[in-house]
Design a protein around this motif. Structure first.
Motif, PDB file in Angstrom:
ATOM      1  N   LYS A 108       0.834  -1.203   0.000  1.00  0.00           N
ATOM      2  CA  LYS A 108       0.000   0.000   0.000  1.00  0.00           C
ATOM      3  C   LYS A 108       0.875   1.263   0.000  1.00  0.00           C
ATOM      4  CE  LYS A 108      -3.561   2.034   2.944  1.00  0.00           C
ATOM      5  NZ  LYS A 108      -4.360   1.843   4.155  1.00  0.00           N
TER       6      LYS A 108
ATOM      7  N   ASP B 289       3.995   1.480  -0.985  1.00  0.00           N
ATOM      8  CA  ASP B 289       4.714   1.545  -2.264  1.00  0.00           C
ATOM      9  C   ASP B 289       3.824   2.114  -3.365  1.00  0.00           C
ATOM     10  OD1 ASP B 289       7.044   0.552  -1.175  1.00  0.00           O
ATOM     11  OD2 ASP B 289       6.743  -1.491  -1.922  1.00  0.00           O
ATOM     12  N   ALA B 290       2.549   1.761  -3.360  1.00  0.00           N
ATOM     13  CA  ALA B 290       1.621   2.267  -4.372  1.00  0.00           C
ATOM     14  C   ALA B 290       1.460   3.787  -4.245  1.00  0.00           C
ATOM     15  CB  ALA B 290       0.271   1.570  -4.252  1.00  0.00           C
TER      16      ALA B 290
ATOM     17  N   THR C 110       4.773   5.371  -5.450  1.00  0.00           N
ATOM     18  CA  THR C 110       4.889   5.309  -6.905  1.00  0.00           C
ATOM     19  C   THR C 110       3.961   6.327  -7.565  1.00  0.00           C
ATOM     20  OG1 THR C 110       5.601   3.007  -6.876  1.00  0.00           O
ATOM     21  CG2 THR C 110       4.620   3.810  -8.923  1.00  0.00           C
TER      22      THR C 110
END
Length: 137
Positions: free
Chosen positions: A88, A90-91, A94
């Motif tokens: 979560k 990392d999303a 990103t």
């Protein structure tokens, strides 16, 4: 820990600019073994004559490796990234970097040991590629 601050027109999350710079310097001095191996291949323009920065701060994030000329971020992910919370976070990271025009590619740490040349080949492809999609390997 830190505080919300606005510097240079951008919001830097829970860190103020000074705190994130101090943290990035600390991380540069204490690379993980996988980061150290990859850094030996990226530094000094060794990979396709590209310039790389290690532990480079952007916003409230510190990127493992960043190539400013290609606006390419390479992240090495350990086991904490493969949890629900890690994925979560990392999303969100990103998505933020994508809004800055930065492409993110991720590799599991083990690939540095199992297939370093394959990792370098993929990074080379991404340096030459104009695609904006994110990939995980």
């Amino acid at each position: 820990m830190g505080r919300w601050s606005q510097t240079g027109g951008g919001i830097f999350g829970m860190y103020n600019r000074k705190e994130i710079i101090i943290k990035s310097k600390e991380l540069r001095r204490n690379l993980t073994p996988e980061e150290a191996v990859l850094w030996t291949q990226l530094k000094s323009h060794k990979l396709n004559n590209s310039k790389w920065r290690k532990q480079h701060p952007i916003g409230s994030y510190i990127l493992d490796f960043y190539c400013p000329g290609a606006k390419l971020c390479v992240e090495l992910d350990g086991s904490s990234h493969y949890t629900y919370q890690g994925a979560k976070e990392d999303a969100v990271r990103t998505a933020f970097l994508n809004t800055k025009g930065i492409k993110v590619i991720r590799f599991e740490n083990r690939l540095i040991w199992d297939n370093l040349q394959g990792v370098l080949d993929i990074i080379l492809q991404e340096l030459d590629c104009n695609s904006t999609e994110n990939r995980e390997y």
